[in-house]
Scaffold this motif. Structure first.
Motif, PDB file in Angstrom:
ATOM      1  N   THR A  52       0.840  -1.307  -0.095  1.00 37.02           N
ATOM      2  CA  THR A  52       0.097   0.126   0.156  1.00 37.02           C
ATOM      3  C   THR A  52       0.829   1.358  -0.019  1.00 37.02           C
ATOM      4  O   THR A  52       0.515   2.130  -0.579  1.00 37.02           O
ATOM      5  N   ALA A  53       1.812   1.085   0.889  1.00 40.60           N
ATOM      6  CA  ALA A  53       2.832   2.387   0.912  1.00 40.60           C
ATOM      7  C   ALA A  53       3.651   2.661  -0.378  1.00 40.60           C
ATOM      8  O   ALA A  53       3.546   3.886  -0.772  1.00 40.60           O
ATOM      9  N   LYS A  54       4.017   1.453  -1.113  1.00 35.26           N
ATOM     10  CA  LYS A  54       4.485   1.535  -2.479  1.00 35.26           C
ATOM     11  C   LYS A  54       3.624   2.260  -3.506  1.00 35.26           C
ATOM     12  O   LYS A  54       3.941   3.079  -4.064  1.00 35.26           O
ATOM     13  N   ALA A  55       2.218   1.530  -3.466  1.00 35.78           N
ATOM     14  CA  ALA A  55       1.248   2.135  -4.320  1.00 35.78           C
ATOM     15  C   ALA A  55       1.029   3.597  -4.071  1.00 35.78           C
ATOM     16  O   ALA A  55       0.832   4.615  -4.991  1.00 35.78           O
ATOM     17  N   LEU A  56       0.601   4.182  -2.789  1.00 35.25           N
ATOM     18  CA  LEU A  56       0.594   5.521  -2.535  1.00 35.25           C
ATOM     19  C   LEU A  56       1.773   6.541  -2.980  1.00 35.25           C
ATOM     20  O   LEU A  56       1.713   7.621  -3.584  1.00 35.25           O
ATOM     21  N   ALA A  57       3.216   5.870  -2.874  1.00 36.39           N
ATOM     22  CA  ALA A  57       4.277   6.656  -3.382  1.00 36.39           C
ATOM     23  C   ALA A  57       4.206   6.950  -4.850  1.00 36.39           C
ATOM     24  O   ALA A  57       4.526   7.852  -5.473  1.00 36.39           O
ATOM     25  N   LYS A  58       3.690   5.806  -5.572  1.00 37.31           N
ATOM     26  CA  LYS A  58       3.573   5.654  -7.131  1.00 37.31           C
ATOM     27  C   LYS A  58       2.634   6.760  -7.548  1.00 37.31           C
ATOM     28  O   LYS A  58       2.970   7.490  -8.349  1.00 37.31           O
ATOM     29  N   VAL A  59       1.276   6.919  -6.731  1.00 37.80           N
ATOM     30  CA  VAL A  59       0.189   7.953  -6.912  1.00 37.80           C
ATOM     31  C   VAL A  59       0.726   8.964  -6.824  1.00 37.80           C
ATOM     32  O   VAL A  59       0.562  10.281  -7.717  1.00 37.80           O
ATOM     33  N   ALA A  60       1.596   9.627  -5.543  1.00 35.94           N
ATOM     34  CA  ALA A  60       1.865  10.717  -5.200  1.00 35.94           C
ATOM     35  C   ALA A  60       2.938  11.229  -6.308  1.00 35.94           C
ATOM     36  O   ALA A  60       3.180  12.500  -6.488  1.00 35.94           O
ATOM     37  N   LEU A  61       3.827  10.495  -7.052  1.00 32.55           N
ATOM     38  CA  LEU A  61       4.777  11.186  -7.910  1.00 32.55           C
ATOM     39  C   LEU A  61       4.133  11.003  -9.520  1.00 32.55           C
ATOM     40  O   LEU A  61       5.000  11.418 -10.198  1.00 32.55           O
ATOM     41  N   ARG A  62       2.935  10.568  -9.811  1.00 28.76           N
ATOM     42  CA  ARG A  62       2.446  10.361 -11.276  1.00 28.76           C
ATOM     43  C   ARG A  62       2.035  11.888 -11.721  1.00 28.76           C
ATOM     44  O   ARG A  62       1.344  12.739 -10.723  1.00 28.76           O
ATOM     45  N   PRO A  63       2.496  12.430 -12.765  1.00 26.26           N
ATOM     46  CA  PRO A  63       2.149  13.744 -12.945  1.00 26.26           C
ATOM     47  C   PRO A  63       0.523  13.880 -13.415  1.00 26.26           C
ATOM     48  O   PRO A  63       0.302  14.975 -12.904  1.00 26.26           O
TER      49      PRO A  63
END
Length: 198
Positions: free
Chosen positions: A21-32
């Motif tokens: 979940t943390a990894k998925a949230l990090a990916k979403v937070a960095l998506r333009p």
């Protein structure tokens, strides 16, 4: 000391976030597209509430079109921004003329002229997208190490017998007499008629 122990206990007792979940949230937070959607949601509340996922999907489609070379939406955005900046310029100019005090007039005119300048730059950017400027580079000096640059054809070198020493030619007079004979001359005697200054 007691407060430090309490905060340490709170951190230890809080449920650990699942690594996936943390990894998925990090990916979403960095998506333009997700970042842009978060900002667009806050600034476009006048159009009602948006579903963030639908907004992200629209932005992803827009980004993919630009990556494929379709610049129509970008051109439309720039034209819309230029039109909005023109409206801001007109509004501030009209407000400036109605001011009684010079300080207020200057403030409104300064903001109006900034909007006008931004409008011009936006239209210039739109023009550069529609008609990219042609750049001719005769030479580019890009190197990480030693480099040799050959600009054109090298000039022809004269043969050894054709090379003349120009400094020697400058020491001759037209009739062939040398200006500098190379011999030492006599020193000029002192002028005895002049006395030393006291």
């Amino acid at each position: 000391m007691a407060t430090k122990k309490k905060s340490a206990n709170k951190a230890a007792s809080s449920p650990a976030v699942d690594k996936d979940t943390a990894k998925a949230l990090a990916k979403v937070a960095l998506r333009p597209s997700a970042n842009a959607a978060a900002v667009v949601t806050e600034y476009t509340k006048m159009f009602g509430d948006h579903d963030i996922n639908d907004l992200v999907d629209e932005l992803v489609d827009s980004i993919e079109k630009v990556n494929a070379g379709d610049m129509k939406r970008c051109e439309g955005m720039l034209m819309g921004q230029a039109q909005a900046l023109q409206s801001i310029f007109v509004n501030l100019s009209r407000r400036a003329i109605n001011q009684e005090y010079l300080k207020n007039y200057e403030a409104f005119m300064r903001m109006a002229l900034k909007a006008q300048s931004q409008c011009r730059q936006t239209l210039e950017t739109l023009s550069n997208i529609k008609n990219p400027p042609v750049v001719y580079a005769k030479q580019a000096n890009i190197s990480n190490g030693p480099q040799q640059i050959n600009n054109g054809v090298p000039a022809q070198t004269p043969h050894a017998e054709e090379i003349k020493n120009q400094s020697n030619e400058l020491l001759e007079v037209i009739d062939g007499e040398r200006l500098d004979s190379g011999t030492a001359q006599e020193t000029i005697g002192s002028n005895t008629a002049l006395a030393t200054m006291g």
